[in-house]
Design a protein around this motif. Structure first.
Motif, PDB file in Angstrom:
ATOM      1  N   VAL A   1       0.833  -1.211   0.000  1.00 50.94           N
ATOM      2  CA  VAL A   1       0.000   0.000   0.000  1.00 50.94           C
ATOM      3  C   VAL A   1       0.868   1.262   0.000  1.00 50.94           C
ATOM      4  CG1 VAL A   1      -1.592   1.372   1.401  1.00 50.94           C
ATOM      5  CG2 VAL A   1      -2.011  -1.064   1.064  1.00 50.94           C
ATOM      6  N   PHE A   2       1.877   1.295   0.882  1.00 53.16           N
ATOM      7  CA  PHE A   2       2.743   2.474   0.955  1.00 53.16           C
ATOM      8  C   PHE A   2       3.554   2.635  -0.330  1.00 53.16           C
ATOM      9  CE2 PHE A   2       2.296   2.196   5.681  1.00 53.16           C
ATOM     10  CZ  PHE A   2       1.823   3.490   5.864  1.00 53.16           C
ATOM     11  N   TYR A   3       3.956   1.540  -0.929  1.00 58.29           N
ATOM     12  CA  TYR A   3       4.705   1.600  -2.183  1.00 58.29           C
ATOM     13  C   TYR A   3       3.867   2.290  -3.256  1.00 58.29           C
ATOM     14  CZ  TYR A   3       7.487  -0.199  -6.137  1.00 58.29           C
ATOM     15  OH  TYR A   3       8.252  -0.326  -7.266  1.00 58.29           O
ATOM     16  N   ARG A   4       2.621   1.886  -3.376  1.00 59.70           N
ATOM     17  CA  ARG A   4       1.745   2.499  -4.370  1.00 59.70           C
ATOM     18  C   ARG A   4       1.394   3.940  -3.993  1.00 59.70           C
ATOM     19  NH1 ARG A   4       0.666  -2.875  -4.381  1.00 59.70           N
ATOM     20  NH2 ARG A   4       0.327  -3.868  -6.413  1.00 59.70           N
ATOM     21  N   LYS A   5       1.259   4.195  -2.686  1.00 58.79           N
ATOM     22  CA  LYS A   5       0.952   5.553  -2.238  1.00 58.79           C
ATOM     23  C   LYS A   5       2.084   6.514  -2.562  1.00 58.79           C
ATOM     24  CE  LYS A   5      -1.219   8.777   0.134  1.00 58.79           C
ATOM     25  NZ  LYS A   5      -2.471   9.402  -0.359  1.00 58.79           N
ATOM     26  N   PHE A   6       3.317   6.082  -2.315  1.00 54.99           N
ATOM     27  CA  PHE A   6       4.472   6.947  -2.549  1.00 54.99           C
ATOM     28  C   PHE A   6       4.836   7.057  -4.027  1.00 54.99           C
ATOM     29  CE2 PHE A   6       6.290   5.921   1.925  1.00 54.99           C
ATOM     30  CZ  PHE A   6       5.376   6.802   2.489  1.00 54.99           C
ATOM     31  N   PHE A   7       4.684   5.954  -4.775  1.00 52.99           N
ATOM     32  CA  PHE A   7       5.259   5.895  -6.115  1.00 52.99           C
ATOM     33  C   PHE A   7       4.253   5.530  -7.210  1.00 52.99           C
ATOM     34  CE2 PHE A   7       8.447   4.859  -2.939  1.00 52.99           C
ATOM     35  CZ  PHE A   7       9.317   5.926  -3.131  1.00 52.99           C
ATOM     36  N   GLY A   8       2.963   5.616  -6.887  1.00 55.55           N
ATOM     37  CA  GLY A   8       1.948   5.458  -7.914  1.00 55.55           C
ATOM     38  C   GLY A   8       1.432   4.036  -8.052  1.00 55.55           C
ATOM     39  N   ILE A   9       0.269   3.930  -8.688  1.00 54.90           N
ATOM     40  CA  ILE A   9      -0.375   2.626  -8.860  1.00 54.90           C
ATOM     41  C   ILE A   9       0.466   1.704  -9.722  1.00 54.90           C
ATOM     42  CG2 ILE A   9      -2.431   1.463  -9.780  1.00 54.90           C
ATOM     43  CD1 ILE A   9      -4.040   3.923  -9.054  1.00 54.90           C
ATOM     44  N   THR A  10       1.207   2.283 -10.660  1.00 53.05           N
ATOM     45  CA  THR A  10       2.047   1.446 -11.528  1.00 53.05           C
ATOM     46  C   THR A  10       3.206   0.828 -10.764  1.00 53.05           C
ATOM     47  OG1 THR A  10       3.343   3.392 -12.184  1.00 53.05           O
ATOM     48  CG2 THR A  10       1.480   2.771 -13.574  1.00 53.05           C
ATOM     49  N   GLY A  11       3.506   1.354  -9.578  1.00 58.52           N
ATOM     50  CA  GLY A  11       4.589   0.794  -8.787  1.00 58.52           C
ATOM     51  C   GLY A  11       5.939   0.959  -9.442  1.00 58.52           C
ATOM     52  N   LYS A  12       6.198   2.168  -9.956  1.00 59.42           N
ATOM     53  CA  LYS A  12       7.478   2.396 -10.636  1.00 59.42           C
ATOM     54  C   LYS A  12       8.635   2.194  -9.658  1.00 59.42           C
ATOM     55  CE  LYS A  12       7.532   7.384  -9.762  1.00 59.42           C
ATOM     56  NZ  LYS A  12       7.577   8.723 -10.354  1.00 59.42           N
TER      57      LYS A  12
END
Length: 260
Positions: free
Chosen positions: A107-118
């Motif tokens: 969740v935090f990964y997508r929150k910080f760096f977008g839904i694409t999970g760059k």
């Protein structure tokens, strides 16, 4: 050609063994106190994500390492509340925390760096070459041109071996695991000893996770720990709960990963 391959293989073996060894040493302390920390995988994963995030947002390696340690300690503290204070089943509590950590980091990964999970990249923790020793063929790069966390991990082996086997504190720790009723009757403070072991384990496991992202991959992907926490549990058994045995077993698993 073969010499270069062998040199790369040996160097990678020690690097791949390091996070396993750090987590296994932390698990050893916890098991000596009488707890099996199934949540070690979640603690390592949390340490990996928050260590890299700390470095990414501050540009400071030390801050990143502290963030990784804090995240792992937080997971272990939740385990401590459930297992030590509330007497919840250790396996159930640890498994739940593994699932929680996987979900939170995602969740935090997508929150910080977008839904694409760059992917996000940081400047890595650089290896430190130990003078002329680093230039020894084969052994030099493997033993004397590694990340500071590698040196720290293997330095902890004799330190913990001495502490557990040769000190009064080590005796109390082992007593709280082997004979908790007797230890409690003697006023050794079993709960306090187990909490101390969990916190110390959080430090080592947090550094294990931080190694994966800050010193090895220099980025984060979901589930980057890839079961290394469970491997650490196996290493404690294979190494017969002896720090030297844990080091040997970690190198064995590290060699398998490096060969892959």
């Amino acid at each position: 050609m073969f010499e270069k391959f062998l040199e790369a293989f040996l160097t990678s073996t020690i690097a791949m063994a390091t996070p396993i060894l750090l987590a296994a040493l932390g698990e050893l302390l916890v098991e000596e106190s009488g707890i099996i920390n199934i949540g070690i995988e979640g603690a390592m994963l949390s340490g990996a994500f928050f260590a890299l995030s700390g470095v990414y947002f501050t540009g400071n390696i030390v801050v990143g390492l502290l963030c990784g340690i804090a995240a792992a300690i937080a997971i272990n503290a939740m385990l401590g509340v459930l297992v030590i204070n509330l007497a919840v089943n250790q396996v159930v509590a640890g498994t739940a925390l593994d699932i929680l950590a996987a979900g939170l980091t995602g969740v935090f990964y997508r929150k910080f760096f977008g839904i694409t999970g760059k992917a996000f990249i940081v400047t890595p923790l650089r290896p430190i070459a130990i003078g002329p020793l680093a230039r020894i063929p084969l052994l030099g790069p493997m033993l004397f041109d590694q990340s500071p966390l590698v040196y720290f991990a293997f330095l902890m082996v004799p330190i913990l071996a001495w502490m557990i086997q040769r000190t009064r504190y080590g005796l109390r720790l082992r007593a709280s695991g082997e004979r908790p009723e007797a230890a409690d009757a003697l006023g050794l403070g079993v709960y306090a000893l187990r909490w101390q072991a969990l916190i110390a384990s959080g430090v080592l496991t947090g550094l294990a996770g931080a190694f994966l992202t800050v010193a090895y991959a220099n980025t984060f992907v979901e589930n980057i720990s890839a079961g290394r926490g469970f491997v650490a549990l196996a290493v404690v058994i294979l190494g017969r709960r002896n720090p030297w045995g844990l080091a040997a077993a970690s190198i064995l698993f590290g060699a398998a990963m490096a060969l892959q």
